[in-house]
Every structure is written in structure tokens, then in C-alpha cells.
Design a protein around this motif. Structure first.
Motif, PDB file in Angstrom:
ATOM      1  N   GLN A   9       0.827  -1.213   0.000  1.00  0.00           N
ATOM      2  CA  GLN A   9       0.000   0.000   0.000  1.00  0.00           C
ATOM      3  C   GLN A   9       0.854   1.253   0.000  1.00  0.00           C
ATOM      4  OE1 GLN A   9      -2.761  -0.251   3.234  1.00  0.00           O
ATOM      5  NE2 GLN A   9      -4.327  -1.326   2.016  1.00  0.00           N
ATOM      6  N   ARG A  10       1.843   1.264   0.881  1.00  0.00           N
ATOM      7  CA  ARG A  10       2.688   2.455   0.958  1.00  0.00           C
ATOM      8  C   ARG A  10       3.465   2.656  -0.334  1.00  0.00           C
ATOM      9  NH1 ARG A  10       2.535   0.867   6.263  1.00  0.00           N
ATOM     10  NH2 ARG A  10       4.203  -0.638   6.112  1.00  0.00           N
ATOM     11  N   LEU A  12       2.551   1.601  -3.350  1.00  0.00           N
ATOM     12  CA  LEU A  12       1.630   2.030  -4.405  1.00  0.00           C
ATOM     13  C   LEU A  12       1.331   3.514  -4.282  1.00  0.00           C
ATOM     14  CD1 LEU A  12      -0.719  -1.081  -4.622  1.00  0.00           C
ATOM     15  CD2 LEU A  12       0.969  -0.295  -6.290  1.00  0.00           C
ATOM     16  N   GLN A  13       1.257   3.978  -3.034  1.00  0.00           N
ATOM     17  CA  GLN A  13       1.076   5.418  -2.811  1.00  0.00           C
ATOM     18  C   GLN A  13       2.215   6.216  -3.434  1.00  0.00           C
ATOM     19  OE1 GLN A  13       0.730   6.377   1.314  1.00  0.00           O
ATOM     20  NE2 GLN A  13      -1.482   5.948   1.429  1.00  0.00           N
ATOM     21  N   VAL A  14       3.438   5.759  -3.130  1.00  0.00           N
ATOM     22  CA  VAL A  14       4.613   6.455  -3.667  1.00  0.00           C
ATOM     23  C   VAL A  14       4.575   6.456  -5.184  1.00  0.00           C
ATOM     24  CG1 VAL A  14       7.117   6.374  -3.883  1.00  0.00           C
ATOM     25  CG2 VAL A  14       6.048   5.931  -1.682  1.00  0.00           C
ATOM     26  N   GLU A  16       1.977   6.161  -7.168  1.00  0.00           N
ATOM     27  CA  GLU A  16       0.905   7.009  -7.690  1.00  0.00           C
ATOM     28  C   GLU A  16       1.283   8.486  -7.659  1.00  0.00           C
ATOM     29  OE1 GLU A  16      -3.037   6.308  -5.948  1.00  0.00           O
ATOM     30  OE2 GLU A  16      -2.679   4.176  -6.325  1.00  0.00           O
ATOM     31  N   SER A  17       1.968   8.878  -6.584  1.00  0.00           N
ATOM     32  CA  SER A  17       2.295  10.294  -6.457  1.00  0.00           C
ATOM     33  C   SER A  17       3.513  10.670  -7.301  1.00  0.00           C
ATOM     34  CB  SER A  17       2.536  10.639  -4.988  1.00  0.00           C
ATOM     35  OG  SER A  17       3.674   9.950  -4.526  1.00  0.00           O
ATOM     36  N   GLU A  88      10.542   0.020   2.377  1.00  0.00           N
ATOM     37  CA  GLU A  88       9.601   1.113   2.607  1.00  0.00           C
ATOM     38  C   GLU A  88      10.382   2.408   2.444  1.00  0.00           C
ATOM     39  OE1 GLU A  88       6.655   0.848   5.433  1.00  0.00           O
ATOM     40  OE2 GLU A  88       7.088  -1.208   6.040  1.00  0.00           O
TER      41      GLU A  88
END
Lengths: 144, 144
Positions: A9-10, A12-14, A16-17, A88
Motif C-alpha cells: 500500500q505504501r 503504491l502510494q509512492v 501514484e504520487s 519502505e
DNA sequence: AGCTTAATGAAAGCTACTTTCATAAAGAAT
DNA sequence: ATTCTTTATGAAAGTAGCTTTCATTAAGCT
């Protein structure tokens, strides 16, 4: 695998941004990295992601891209070559690496702060450091 | 150069007590290392020793031999390649290395003991470690 | 669906060594 | 000093681990 869901999740966040396209190859490589859950060579990663030999160039490019957004850490081997590890964001650490089988263990010991301080005293900027420990793991001692 | 005479004597002792032949090439390479008095690449060493391009293989072999008897330490660069440094026997230390001009400064800070202890706890033997700090030295900051 | 920009694939290129094998030269023995 | 044995060297090719180039493909926004 330890915290796959949280990490993913973390990560994928990175992704996406970042100004990145999530292509099939990148998805497969990311999935392979998560599934492996340990540092691997570029070739081993390509194999795990079930990509053809010729895709090694894409693997290197993807690793470079992922390293750029901070989710991949490169671990240099003693003589030549590298392992690549999904991390991470901002999880700086070092490793024990078996020089035979490339098994790695996390090392939570780092002189980073002290090194940076001394480096700046000497006039150095843009400081980074490498620290890895090499040896023979138990399995490989028996084998040899 | 700092203690050339002392170093040279101690190094010549080591060489004499090893099963080594002191050839012309080795003499020149040793002299070049002493004269340079800092870590250099294999190619730079060959040039300083005024050997032809084709002698790079001899340089590598000599460096390997000298490393074997403990008077040469290899310093891996951040991405690829190495520098080689003449050291007194058993003088373990690390470096600050400018990633532009390869200027190096000695770093007297090492977690060796602690690392070995942890490595053995994990079952690793024949433990060695790598630690180098990379940055831009003052001269190279200005230049860029 | 079209369009723009980034990603990919194939091929060749590159750096930093390493290996092979025939020749030369240390240095010990005579 | 000469011979002999062994190690070192030189030339050439080979290798690992990427990196670059450039034409093609495919994201993903509009």
C-alpha cells in the motif's frame, strides 16, 4: 512475507504520487519483488517475474526508476554485481550478505550521522555511504 | 609523502618474507604507489609507473598479489571500479571518497568489532565488511 | 478515439576486469 | 657462470554486469 500488504500500500502510494506509468512489466516486477521478500539480483528478479531473457534491460530500468522514488535499495556485492531490495520509503539500513548464496540478514547498525558530520567537516557535500558485511552463512559453511 | 621511508621498509620486509619475486614491473609499480601516496585506479597506477597500456593486466595481477600479502587495500567506488591503496600491514581503515575526482580522506571510524560479533551471532563466518563514504569534495562542488 | 509522452525491445556498446596459453625472466642449484 | 625450475609477463580473447541508442509500442489524459 512479513508485512506485504502494508508495504504494498505504501509503495503504491509512492508510485501514484510519482510521474510514473504503471505498466504490465512494472506490475509484474513489483509483484515479484513483494513475493520474493528479499534482496535479489536483476537476473533473479527477471526470472521470478517470468520475463524473457531479453527483458533484463527493462529490469535494470525499472530498478533504476524504483530506486529514484525511494522504494528500492541497491546492495553491492563484495566483488561485483548487486542485489536489489524492496524497502519502505526512508527505511535506511545495511546488511549481512552471504558471499556464496546471497542470503541476507538485516543489519540495524549505522554510523550514518557520525559519517555525515565528519564528511561535512572535511568539506564534502551530497554525502552517501555504503556499508555491507560479507561472510559465509551456516548452510554455505557446511557445503564447502 | 608522509612516512614513505618507514612504510617502504616495512613493505619490503613483507615482500621479502613472502614467496615473491621482485621483478622490474613490481618494483616500478611499488615505486609509483609510494610516490603517489594516495589511492588510485589500476589505470592511473599504470600511467604513473609509465607502463604501456597493455600492461594493465600486469597491474591487476600485481595488485592482487600485493593485496594477498596485505600491503594493498581495495576501495570500491560507488558505482563501479575501485581504487587501490598502499597500506602498512594490518592498518584497517575506511575512506571518504569524492565521487568526481576520487580524492580520498582517511576515515578512522569503524564498527568492525560490533559487526563481527553480530555476524557470528547470525551464524556467519569468514566475515569481512565494506564501508566507504562518498560525496563531492570542495573543489568538485565549485566545478559543477 | 486521438494525442502526447513515457516505456519497451533489440542490438550494439562499454567498463573493469579475468582467463588462457605461450614466452620470458627470477633466483636457486650446480 | 650456466642450467634448471618455477613464477611472472604479454598478447589476445573472454566475461559479467550493466548502459546506450533508436525505432516501436502502449499509458493514460483529453
Amino acid at each position: 512475507m512479513k508485512h506485504a500488504k502494508g508495504i504494498l500500500q505504501r509503495i503504491l502510494q509512492v508510485i501514484e504520487s510519482a510521474p510514473l506509468r504503471m505498466t504490465r512489466k512494472r506490475e509484474r516486477l513489483l509483484a515479484a519483488l513483494v513475493a520474493l521478500d528479499r534482496p535479489v539480483s536483476a537476473a533473479a528478479l527477471r526470472d521470478k517475474a517470468d520475463l524473457p531473457a531479453s527483458d533484463l534491460v527493462t529490469v535494470y530500468r525499472t530498478l533504476e526508476t524504483f530506486e529514484g522514488i525511494g522504494i528500492i535499495q541497491r546492495i553491492p556485492l563484495e566483488d561485483s554485481g548487486s542485489l536489489y531490495e524492496l524497502t519502505e520509503p526512508n527505511d535506511h539500513h545495511h546488511h549481512f550478505v552471504c558471499r556464496e548464496c546471497h542470503r541476507t540478514e538485516r543489519l540495524d547498525l549505522c554510523l550514518g550521522q557520525e559519517l555525515e558530520k565528519q564528511a561535512h567537516t572535511l568539506g564534502f557535500t551530497q554525502v552517501a555511504h555504503l556499508m555491507e558485511v560479507y561472510g559465509l552463512c551456516e548452510d554455505c559453511q557446511v557445503a564447502s
